[in-house]
Design an enzyme around this catalytic site. Structure first.
Site, PDB file in Angstrom:
ATOM      1  N   ASP A 147       0.831  -1.199   0.000  1.00 41.06           N
ATOM      2  CA  ASP A 147       0.000   0.000   0.000  1.00 41.06           C
ATOM      3  C   ASP A 147       0.869   1.254   0.000  1.00 41.06           C
ATOM      4  O   ASP A 147       0.673   2.169  -0.808  1.00 41.06           O
ATOM      5  CB  ASP A 147      -0.921   0.005   1.218  1.00 41.06           C
ATOM      6  CG  ASP A 147      -1.818   1.235   1.263  1.00 41.06           C
ATOM      7  OD1 ASP A 147      -2.362   1.615   0.206  1.00 41.06           O
ATOM      8  OD2 ASP A 147      -1.982   1.820   2.348  1.00 41.06           O
TER       9      ASP A 147
ATOM     10  N   VAL B 236       2.708   2.529  -3.224  1.00 46.05           N
ATOM     11  CA  VAL B 236       1.918   3.024  -4.352  1.00 46.05           C
ATOM     12  C   VAL B 236       1.017   4.153  -3.843  1.00 46.05           C
ATOM     13  O   VAL B 236       0.119   3.921  -3.051  1.00 46.05           O
ATOM     14  CB  VAL B 236       1.051   1.909  -4.967  1.00 46.05           C
ATOM     15  CG1 VAL B 236       0.321   2.428  -6.209  1.00 46.05           C
ATOM     16  CG2 VAL B 236       1.904   0.695  -5.318  1.00 46.05           C
TER      17      VAL B 236
ATOM     18  N   ASP C 253      -2.253   5.142   1.728  1.00 47.09           N
ATOM     19  CA  ASP C 253      -3.592   5.730   1.606  1.00 47.09           C
ATOM     20  C   ASP C 253      -4.684   4.684   1.401  1.00 47.09           C
ATOM     21  O   ASP C 253      -5.806   5.011   1.022  1.00 47.09           O
ATOM     22  CB  ASP C 253      -3.626   6.727   0.447  1.00 47.09           C
ATOM     23  CG  ASP C 253      -3.485   6.047  -0.912  1.00 47.09           C
ATOM     24  OD1 ASP C 253      -3.056   4.880  -0.961  1.00 47.09           O
ATOM     25  OD2 ASP C 253      -3.811   6.687  -1.940  1.00 47.09           O
TER      26      ASP C 253
ATOM     27  N   ASN D 236       0.235  -8.077  -6.552  1.00 52.27           N
ATOM     28  CA  ASN D 236      -0.812  -8.069  -5.528  1.00 52.27           C
ATOM     29  C   ASN D 236      -1.783  -9.235  -5.626  1.00 52.27           C
ATOM     30  O   ASN D 236      -2.658  -9.388  -4.765  1.00 52.27           O
ATOM     31  CB  ASN D 236      -1.606  -6.761  -5.586  1.00 52.27           C
ATOM     32  CG  ASN D 236      -0.789  -5.573  -5.110  1.00 52.27           C
ATOM     33  OD1 ASN D 236       0.151  -5.736  -4.333  1.00 52.27           O
ATOM     34  ND2 ASN D 236      -1.133  -4.391  -5.570  1.00 52.27           N
TER      35      ASN D 236
ATOM     36  N   PRO E 222       8.388  -2.933  -5.369  1.00 51.94           N
ATOM     37  CA  PRO E 222       9.678  -3.582  -5.631  1.00 51.94           C
ATOM     38  C   PRO E 222       9.495  -5.028  -6.078  1.00 51.94           C
ATOM     39  O   PRO E 222       8.649  -5.752  -5.558  1.00 51.94           O
ATOM     40  CB  PRO E 222      10.386  -3.505  -4.266  1.00 51.94           C
ATOM     41  CG  PRO E 222       9.759  -2.332  -3.581  1.00 51.94           C
ATOM     42  CD  PRO E 222       8.324  -2.349  -4.009  1.00 51.94           C
TER      43      PRO E 222
ATOM     44  N   HIS F 153      10.857 -10.460   5.644  1.00 49.63           N
ATOM     45  CA  HIS F 153      10.779 -11.761   4.992  1.00 49.63           C
ATOM     46  C   HIS F 153      11.042 -12.901   5.966  1.00 49.63           C
ATOM     47  O   HIS F 153      11.043 -14.071   5.562  1.00 49.63           O
ATOM     48  CB  HIS F 153      11.780 -11.843   3.834  1.00 49.63           C
ATOM     49  CG  HIS F 153      11.382 -11.030   2.647  1.00 49.63           C
ATOM     50  ND1 HIS F 153      12.182 -10.879   1.535  1.00 49.63           N
ATOM     51  CD2 HIS F 153      10.265 -10.297   2.391  1.00 49.63           C
ATOM     52  CE1 HIS F 153      11.578 -10.102   0.654  1.00 49.63           C
ATOM     53  NE2 HIS F 153      10.413  -9.738   1.152  1.00 49.63           N
ATOM     54  N   THR F 154      11.245 -12.575   7.231  1.00 49.36           N
ATOM     55  CA  THR F 154      11.409 -13.623   8.232  1.00 49.36           C
ATOM     56  C   THR F 154      10.095 -14.337   8.507  1.00 49.36           C
ATOM     57  O   THR F 154      10.085 -15.421   9.084  1.00 49.36           O
ATOM     58  CB  THR F 154      11.981 -13.046   9.549  1.00 49.36           C
ATOM     59  OG1 THR F 154      12.378 -14.121  10.404  1.00 49.36           O
ATOM     60  CG2 THR F 154      10.953 -12.199  10.282  1.00 49.36           C
TER      61      THR F 154
ATOM     62  N   ASP G 158      11.551 -17.891   5.181  1.00 47.88           N
ATOM     63  CA  ASP G 158      12.575 -18.148   6.195  1.00 47.88           C
ATOM     64  C   ASP G 158      12.387 -19.600   6.629  1.00 47.88           C
ATOM     65  O   ASP G 158      11.504 -19.900   7.431  1.00 47.88           O
ATOM     66  CB  ASP G 158      12.387 -17.192   7.377  1.00 47.88           C
ATOM     67  CG  ASP G 158      13.512 -17.267   8.388  1.00 47.88           C
ATOM     68  OD1 ASP G 158      14.274 -18.245   8.355  1.00 47.88           O
ATOM     69  OD2 ASP G 158      13.627 -16.341   9.220  1.00 47.88           O
TER      70      ASP G 158
ATOM     71  N   ASP H 195      11.529 -12.582  13.905  1.00 47.76           N
ATOM     72  CA  ASP H 195      12.820 -12.382  14.558  1.00 47.76           C
ATOM     73  C   ASP H 195      13.841 -11.987  13.501  1.00 47.76           C
ATOM     74  O   ASP H 195      13.483 -11.656  12.375  1.00 47.76           O
ATOM     75  CB  ASP H 195      13.262 -13.648  15.296  1.00 47.76           C
ATOM     76  CG  ASP H 195      13.288 -14.888  14.400  1.00 47.76           C
ATOM     77  OD1 ASP H 195      13.368 -14.734  13.155  1.00 47.76           O
ATOM     78  OD2 ASP H 195      13.233 -16.008  14.920  1.00 47.76           O
TER      79      ASP H 195
END
Length: 338
Positions: A81, A84, A88, A108, A177, A207-208, A259, A267
């Site tokens: 969110d 882009v 909002d 998405n 990204p 990304h954990t 992970d 963590d």
């Protein structure tokens, strides 16, 4: 290596200026976002809806207790969110007969949990109709879901966001990204949102928790350079394991933990596997290709440092391009404009 030295000096100067401006902003205004496009503050709903944050927290925890995977889902949704049009809640809007919304953009399509955000918003609306924005609901739900197992908030969420009225698939494709990005592209993407290399490395630590779909990384297993080869920067043992899960480049349904064996525990374990060349995406591996980023990765092997830095970067991200004052609106339902 003159170029690297100049790059590192430039990055250090940018970071210093960014931190100085943010510090001045906080000293003068006592809010975050004033220097980044808005005015967010603590207890924004203190008088208009004093129970708002408690309602959102309790509702979020009720759903997360039943489905722990929501923590990763809400964190990713908040990230998508904010990248882009700013934070909002444009990612929550459905497409209409004359517009294809962000939800339909390829990055998405694997987002989920929209129905839960809608339900949480409905609970707030029951108590305080037309007061609390969907953008704030999402920001708070992301924080409260990740913090659930800790019993206390992991980062502060300042409030006062308003909801946007525009959501375009093209903007999602242009701004979110990509998991296939190299370091240079990632730096440019984050810089366009007022975030630096430190934020890039720290926020990647999200990304954990969560999962990745095979089609977002299987090229690293089967066709990295277009010659049917494997990414040499990927741990060979880990690659062999991934091949048992993702059987071909065509697999777009199978999921794996980002992970390994720790996808529900928030963590700093991500940085340990990253150092072992077990980052799932090209964008993860890219963090090891720059000396400055690698230094940050090494620093985040310290758990206390990670939680401290993650809190700061989440506050910065949560202030990207916010709508405040009379801009935008307060949606009654998060999936449609008023």
């Amino acid at each position: 290596m003159i170029w690297i030295n100049h790059y590192q000096k430039a990055e250090a100067m940018i970071r210093m200026k960014s931190h100085t401006l943010l510090l001045l902003c906080l000293i003068v205004f006592g809010v975050i976002g004033t220097c980044q496009g808005g005015q967010l503050r603590k207890n924004y709903y203190q008088f208009s809806c004093p129970q708002a944050e408690v309602i959102i927290k309790q509702a979020t925890e009720k759903y997360v207790a039943k489905n722990p995977q929501l923590a990763a889902k809400f964190l990713r949704m908040h990230f998508h969110d904010c990248f882009v049009r700013g934070c909002d809640a444009s990612v929550l809007l459905n497409s209409t007969s004359n517009n294809t919304a962000e939800k339909q953009a390829n990055p998405n399509l694997t987002l989920s949990g929209f129905d839960v955000i809608d339900d949480i918003k409905a609970e707030v609306e029951t108590k305080c109709p037309g007061v609390v924005s969907c953008a704030d609901v999402l920001a708070l739900a992301a924080r409260d879901s990740v913090s659930f197992k800790f019993g206390s908030p992991l980062w502060e969420v300042l409030t006062g966001r308003r909801d946007g009225r525009v959501s375009r698939i093209s903007e999602a494709l242009a701004n979110i990204p990509s998991p296939f990005s190299n370091f240079t592209t990632l730096v440019q993407n984050f810089a366009s949102k007022g975030l630096n290399v430190q934020d890039l490395v720290v926020l990647s630590g999200g990304h954990t928790i969560g999962i990745g779909h095979c089609n977002t990384f299987s090229n690293r297993l089967y066709n990295f350079t277009g010659r049917g080869d494997q990414d040499p920067s990927l741990n060979a043992t880990y690659a062999a394991f991934l091949k048992t899960k993702c059987r071909s480049l065509r697999d777009n349904t199978t999921i794996v933990e980002m992970d390994p064996r720790s996808s529900l525990k928030f963590d700093n374990h991500y940085y340990f596997i990253l150092k072992q060349k077990m980052g799932l995406f090209q964008s993860d591996a890219a963090l090891l290709t720059n000396n400055g980023a690698l230094k940050t990765v090494n620093g985040l092997l310290n758990s206390s440092k990670f939680f401290e830095e993650f809190a700061q970067s989440m506050q910065k991200m949560g202030a990207i391009g916010v709508l405040t004052g009379t801009a935008g609106e307060i949606r009654k339902k998060c999936y449609v404009v008023n």
